[in-house]
Write an enzyme that holds these catalytic residues in place. Structure first.
Site, PDB file in Angstrom:
ATOM      1  N   TYR A  14       0.804  -1.221   0.000  1.00 35.21           N
ATOM      2  CA  TYR A  14       0.000   0.000   0.000  1.00 35.21           C
ATOM      3  C   TYR A  14       0.840   1.276   0.000  1.00 35.21           C
ATOM      4  O   TYR A  14       0.288   2.361  -0.060  1.00 35.21           O
ATOM      5  CB  TYR A  14      -0.914   0.024   1.232  1.00 35.21           C
ATOM      6  CG  TYR A  14      -1.852  -1.153   1.288  1.00 35.21           C
ATOM      7  CD1 TYR A  14      -2.974  -1.207   0.470  1.00 35.21           C
ATOM      8  CD2 TYR A  14      -1.605  -2.216   2.142  1.00 35.21           C
ATOM      9  CE1 TYR A  14      -3.830  -2.293   0.501  1.00 35.21           C
ATOM     10  CE2 TYR A  14      -2.458  -3.306   2.183  1.00 35.21           C
ATOM     11  CZ  TYR A  14      -3.562  -3.339   1.361  1.00 35.21           C
ATOM     12  OH  TYR A  14      -4.410  -4.407   1.392  1.00 35.21           O
ATOM     13  N   HIS A  19      -4.520   5.752  -0.823  1.00 39.59           N
ATOM     14  CA  HIS A  19      -5.042   5.553   0.530  1.00 39.59           C
ATOM     15  C   HIS A  19      -4.034   5.962   1.608  1.00 39.59           C
ATOM     16  O   HIS A  19      -4.413   6.168   2.749  1.00 39.59           O
ATOM     17  CB  HIS A  19      -5.412   4.088   0.696  1.00 39.59           C
ATOM     18  CG  HIS A  19      -6.707   3.849   1.401  1.00 39.59           C
ATOM     19  ND1 HIS A  19      -7.689   4.803   1.549  1.00 39.59           N
ATOM     20  CD2 HIS A  19      -7.188   2.740   1.994  1.00 39.59           C
ATOM     21  CE1 HIS A  19      -8.708   4.295   2.197  1.00 39.59           C
ATOM     22  NE2 HIS A  19      -8.434   3.044   2.478  1.00 39.59           N
ATOM     23  N   ASN A  66      -9.303   1.386   8.952  1.00 42.55           N
ATOM     24  CA  ASN A  66     -10.625   1.204   9.539  1.00 42.55           C
ATOM     25  C   ASN A  66     -10.580   0.602  10.933  1.00 42.55           C
ATOM     26  O   ASN A  66     -11.604   0.394  11.551  1.00 42.55           O
ATOM     27  CB  ASN A  66     -11.526   0.376   8.616  1.00 42.55           C
ATOM     28  CG  ASN A  66     -11.010  -1.026   8.398  1.00 42.55           C
ATOM     29  OD1 ASN A  66      -9.862  -1.333   8.696  1.00 42.55           O
ATOM     30  ND2 ASN A  66     -11.851  -1.886   7.855  1.00 42.55           N
ATOM     31  N   ASP A  93      -6.848  10.696   3.563  1.00 39.29           N
ATOM     32  CA  ASP A  93      -7.104  10.904   2.144  1.00 39.29           C
ATOM     33  C   ASP A  93      -8.564  11.273   1.902  1.00 39.29           C
ATOM     34  O   ASP A  93      -9.440  10.868   2.655  1.00 39.29           O
ATOM     35  CB  ASP A  93      -6.772   9.621   1.368  1.00 39.29           C
ATOM     36  CG  ASP A  93      -7.611   8.446   1.842  1.00 39.29           C
ATOM     37  OD1 ASP A  93      -8.635   8.163   1.195  1.00 39.29           O
ATOM     38  OD2 ASP A  93      -7.255   7.816   2.853  1.00 39.29           O
ATOM     39  N   ASN A 114     -14.127   5.409   6.260  1.00 39.39           N
ATOM     40  CA  ASN A 114     -14.168   4.362   7.277  1.00 39.39           C
ATOM     41  C   ASN A 114     -13.090   4.504   8.347  1.00 39.39           C
ATOM     42  O   ASN A 114     -13.308   4.134   9.496  1.00 39.39           O
ATOM     43  CB  ASN A 114     -14.149   2.968   6.647  1.00 39.39           C
ATOM     44  CG  ASN A 114     -12.882   2.665   5.875  1.00 39.39           C
ATOM     45  OD1 ASN A 114     -11.951   3.464   5.817  1.00 39.39           O
ATOM     46  ND2 ASN A 114     -12.850   1.508   5.249  1.00 39.39           N
TER      47      ASN A 114
END
Length: 196
Positions: A14, A19, A66, A93, A114
């Site tokens: 990631y 994100h 989350n 973000d 979230n």
């Protein structure tokens, strides 16, 4: 003391995705003051730095965004944070804003994000200052999750290189002068916006 938390997803998969804009803003703040990342007792990367003469903790939780509320609650319990409504800033973000656009808010709902929803639920308040960092909007209709998990395109990386220092300036302003001043200074038009 202040605590600035970047939301993102940990791990090399990631690292360069949209994100992780929250992590990249933290990295820009740390680079500005010459601090490197360190492992944290709060489950993630944590560094204490001095910003505008104020002691500031920079936290990048090691959980998916989350589930980041728990790491933030642990940090707030362990650190001398007098008032999370004034001394905590959550950076994340936002796919509803153009790339590099900033929006600071002192409170409010999660707006469907979230990661922020988990933080607000864990802290049982909407009075959490936040910095939304625009990651651009999809050009064509598509699934938002797919969009935010994509890496930035090379041309977008160039725009990020210009936008991240401004985000670091917004964090420094929040630390030194509070959310009201930071909102007045950084919620205006982004310098790269076309004239209206």
């Amino acid at each position: 003391m202040k605590l600035v938390v970047g939301l993102g997803n940990p791990g090399p998969r990631y690292r360069h995705t949209r994100h992780n804009a929250g992590f990249r803003v933290l990295d820009a703040v740390a680079a500005r003051v010459g601090a490197g990342p360190a492992e944290s007792r709060f489950a993630g990367r944590y560094a204490e730095v001095s910003v505008a003469g104020e002691r500031v903790g920079l936290l990048a939780p090691a959980t998916f965004m989350n589930r980041s509320g728990e790491a933030i609650a642990l940090a707030l319990a362990a650190l001398p944070i007098a008032d999370p409504g004034a001394d905590l800033l959550v950076v994340f973000d936002d796919a509803d804003l153009p790339l590099g656009r900033l929006r600071l808010r002192a409170r409010g709902s999660s707006g469907g994000h979230n990661g922020l929803a988990d933080v607000l639920a864990r802290l049982a308040t909407e009075a959490v200052p936040r910095l939304r960092f625009g990651i651009g909007r999809p050009v064509e209709p598509r699934d938002t999750v797919d969009f935010v998990l994509e890496p930035f395109a090379p041309a977008e990386e160039l725009l990020l290189a210009e936008a991240l220092p401004r985000a670091a300036d917004a964090v420094a302003c929040f630390v030194a002068e509070g959310s009201a001043v930071a909102m007045n200074r950084f919620n205006g038009p982004w310098p790269m916006d076309p004239p209206s």
